[in-house]
Enzyme design. Structure first.
Site, short mmCIF file in Angstrom:
data_model
loop_
_atom_site.label_atom_id
_atom_site.label_comp_id
_atom_site.label_asym_id
_atom_site.label_seq_id
_atom_site.Cartn_x
_atom_site.Cartn_y
_atom_site.Cartn_z
N HIS A 19 -42.39 -27.75 17.11
CA HIS A 19 -41.76 -28.78 16.27
C HIS A 19 -42.18 -30.16 16.78
O HIS A 19 -42.97 -30.24 17.74
CB HIS A 19 -40.24 -28.60 16.20
CG HIS A 19 -39.52 -28.66 17.52
ND1 HIS A 19 -39.47 -29.78 18.30
CD2 HIS A 19 -38.82 -27.71 18.20
CE1 HIS A 19 -38.76 -29.54 19.39
NE2 HIS A 19 -38.36 -28.28 19.37
N HIS A 22 -42.25 -31.04 20.61
CA HIS A 22 -43.41 -30.59 21.39
C HIS A 22 -44.61 -31.50 21.12
O HIS A 22 -45.35 -31.88 22.03
CB HIS A 22 -43.79 -29.15 21.03
CG HIS A 22 -42.65 -28.18 21.17
ND1 HIS A 22 -42.09 -27.54 20.09
CD2 HIS A 22 -41.96 -27.75 22.26
CE1 HIS A 22 -41.11 -26.76 20.50
NE2 HIS A 22 -41.01 -26.88 21.82
N CYS A 128 -29.24 -18.78 32.24
CA CYS A 128 -29.40 -19.06 30.81
C CYS A 128 -30.81 -18.64 30.42
O CYS A 128 -31.78 -19.21 30.93
CB CYS A 128 -29.18 -20.54 30.51
SG CYS A 128 -29.70 -20.95 28.81
N CYS A 131 -32.91 -21.48 28.78
CA CYS A 131 -33.56 -22.41 29.73
C CYS A 131 -34.40 -21.65 30.74
O CYS A 131 -35.16 -22.26 31.48
CB CYS A 131 -32.53 -23.19 30.55
SG CYS A 131 -31.41 -24.22 29.64
N CYS A 145 -24.19 -22.78 28.18
CA CYS A 145 -25.24 -23.68 28.66
C CYS A 145 -25.15 -24.96 27.84
O CYS A 145 -25.04 -24.90 26.62
CB CYS A 145 -26.60 -23.02 28.47
SG CYS A 145 -27.96 -24.20 28.46
N HIS A 148 -28.30 -25.23 25.38
CA HIS A 148 -28.43 -24.27 24.28
C HIS A 148 -27.13 -23.95 23.56
O HIS A 148 -27.15 -23.25 22.55
CB HIS A 148 -29.10 -22.98 24.78
CG HIS A 148 -30.55 -23.19 25.12
ND1 HIS A 148 -30.97 -23.58 26.38
CD2 HIS A 148 -31.66 -23.14 24.35
CE1 HIS A 148 -32.28 -23.73 26.36
NE2 HIS A 148 -32.73 -23.48 25.15
N LYS A 301 -30.41 -32.84 21.13
CA LYS A 301 -31.84 -32.57 21.29
C LYS A 301 -32.32 -31.68 20.15
O LYS A 301 -31.71 -30.64 19.88
CB LYS A 301 -32.06 -31.87 22.63
CG LYS A 301 -33.50 -31.49 22.88
CD LYS A 301 -33.66 -30.96 24.30
CE LYS A 301 -35.04 -30.42 24.53
NZ LYS A 301 -35.15 -28.98 24.47
N LYS A 304 -35.56 -25.65 18.05
CA LYS A 304 -35.72 -24.55 17.10
C LYS A 304 -34.49 -23.64 17.15
O LYS A 304 -34.00 -23.18 16.13
CB LYS A 304 -36.97 -23.74 17.45
CG LYS A 304 -38.19 -24.22 16.68
CD LYS A 304 -38.26 -23.58 15.31
CE LYS A 304 -38.98 -24.46 14.36
NZ LYS A 304 -40.11 -24.08 13.68
#
Ligand code: MSP
Length: 515
Positions: A19, A22, A128, A131, A145, A148, A301, A304
């Site tokens: 996405h 990146h 996690c 991560c 987490c 996430h 953040k 995806k």
């Protein structure tokens, strides 16, 4: 032997398609790489993919795929094509499943074992998978987490541990002596307080699944995915190869990395674990780890896994590739978080790219066609433009050098505005009405074209495609390829050759409604 300037991006997880988050890092690395090439540096730019670990394994399983095949498919159909589409000039692309990587990781690990930095122990704690990170209670929010927003898992395994805690003092010393080694300041402060808070030894193997690099002395364990992944920066350039072999020589010329670009989510891995691993092996630590901010969606953040990822093609299909490469670095201070806004991007596209830059280029070419037979006129030097260009080059170079992309781009765009102001002030179209003053018009247009020559070179790292078009349009080819122009010469006034053919090509940045 001049050292190669070595730039890296994180190697991305291939659990899904890329996405714009990146792409943000990879474009930034590309701009930095191209800027250093403009300076005349020998540059090596590396990107790649992180393919081991539970996250990839589970994704592949959920898609009824073998993890190796899953990675092959995504790398070839999504990741590599995207970097080609975004005009990324990487010199290599490393995959952690490649034998060149796995063999060198095993040798490195064996070396640390032999030196006494690894021991067997029991890991009891939280993990996690998103991560791929061991977590402490303080890292969680209501059991989830924080990154996430998903529950962590409880692990209890016999693993191998790396004596990370032995490196707290040397790391603190390193950052005290070399503050630029971790940037921006906020990132370094975070790392220092983390180190001062005390660091535990790190479990560097996993025994409950086999998708990873086998630990060389114990095949029932695989190397912890981060330990494996961090090594990519060194394995790609020949870590551990004999010093008289071509790869060994490459390593000597390239290592240590000059800039590891990372998102702030993975700062600690890069500024704590990675240099500690290198110190343990007796290797030099990277010169700089730069943690940039996050692209946010709804204040969080973009990711995806939270279904907030925007595909780069959603933006490039509307605004074009170069506007995409330009926008994020121009709009968001590198190091701070920022939100993507369609409105802001449209506004900047129109005012900065289409009006200030694109229009200037087409107006200049049109006037040269009209008043100078479509040829670059006799050389003239406008002292104030020449001085302003020399200052621009200085400011931009210093800014790009400290990875302040925003200020670097801004300095160049200010120069662009300055040329627009010059034309508005001189009004060559009005002067041209008087046939006796056509010589004055030619002078103004030479200075304008010469300024555009400089703009094409200075913006080339950011917008290679459009600058290439501009270069051709103003007869730059007579001076050689755009990519072989050097920063040291940009401000030498009077380079465009009188008589070179100027062509008014298509608009560099067409009006959005025309697209
Ligand atoms: N595989 C690890 C990195 C290993 S490096 C030895 C990893 N991969 S990742 O696919 O999750 O990519 C992380 C990187 O992608 C971030 O560090 C950052 O560079 C970039 N970004 C991913 N999402 C982002 C945003 N929302 N905003 C900005 N950058 C983002 O972590």
């Amino acid at each position: 032997m001049a050292k190669t300037f070595y730039v890296t991006t994180p190697i991305y997880y291939v659990n899904d398609a890329p996405h714009i988050g990146h792409a943000y890092t990879t474009v930034a690395g590309d701009v930095l790489t191209r800027w250093h090439r403009l300076r005349g540096d020998d540059v090596f730019y590396l990107t790649g993919t992180d393919e081991h670990g539970q996250k990839i394994l589970r994704t592949a399983e959920a898609n009824q795929s073998d993890p190796g095949q899953w990675c092959d498919r995504l790398v070839e159909s999504a990741w590599k094509p995207l970097w080609r589409e975004l005009d990324i000039a990487n010199d290599d692309f490393i995959r952690t499943t490649e034998p060149r990587h796995t063999e060198r990781v095993q040798r490195f690990l064996q070396g640390l074992m032999d030196k006494g930095f690894i021991y067997e122990g029991k890991y009891e704690g939280l993990y996690c998978v998103g991560c791929e990170e061991f977590k402490l209670e303080g890292d969680l929010l209501e059991g989830n987490c924080k990154i996430h927003s998903k529950p962590v898992e409880r692990l209890s395994e016999t693993n191998y541990f790396f004596k990370l805690s032995a490196f707290v003092k040397p790391l603190l010393e390193h950052y005290r002596k070399n503050p630029e080694a971790c940037s921006p300041d906020s990132a370094r402060n975070e790392v220092i307080s983390f180190l001062e808070g005390g660091v535990q030894d790190l479990s560097i193997s996993r025994s409950t699944f086999s998708w990873g690099i086998p630990v060389p002395w114990d095949k029932s364990q695989v190397v912890y995915v981060w330990f494996d992944a961090l090594l990519n920066y060194a394995t790609a350039v020949g870590l551990g190869e004999p010093s008289d072999s071509p790869l060994g020589k490459m390593f000597a010329k390239t290592w240590p990395a000059d800039v590891h670009l990372v998102g702030r989510d993975i700062l600690r891995f890069h500024a704590v674990i990675w240099p500690a691993m290198l110190m343990a092996a007796g290797l030099e630590v990277p010169k700089k780890v730069f943690a940039h901010g996050w692209l946010l969606v709804g204040g969080e953040k973009m990711s995806k896994s939270k279904l907030t990822g925007i595909a780069p093609s959603q933006i490039t299909s509307h605004f074009g590739l170069d506007a995409f490469r330009y926008y994020f670095l121009r709009a968001i201070p590198f190091g701070s978080d920022g939100s993507f806004s369609w409105e802001d991007m449209s506004a900047r596209y129109t005012s900065e790219l289409a009006n200030d830059f694109g229009n200037l280029a087409s107006r200049a070419a049109a006037m040269i066609e009209k008043y100078c037979d479509g040829k670059i006129p006799e050389v003239d030097r406008d002292e104030s433009l020449a001085t302003s260009l020399a200052e621009t080059v200085k400011i931009a170079d210093a800014a790009f050098g400290r990875l302040d992309f925003q200020s670097g781009i801004l300095a160049v765009m200010e120069f662009c505005k300055r040329i627009n102001g010059y034309l508005t002030e001189r009004e060559p179209w009005a002067i041209a009405k008087d046939a006796n003053r056509i010589g004055e018009v030619a002078k103004i247009l030479y200075n304008t074209a010469e300024s555009l020559r400089a703009l094409a070179i200075l913006l080339y790292p950011v917008m290679p495609g459009s600058c290439e078009k501009l270069w051709i349009s103003i007869g730059g080819r007579e001076l050689g390829e755009l990519s072989s122009q050097r920063l040291g010469n940009v401000a030498l006034w009077g380079q465009l050759k009188p008589g070179s053919i100027v062509t008014k090509g298509e608009a560099l940045f067409p009006r959005l409604e025309e697209k």
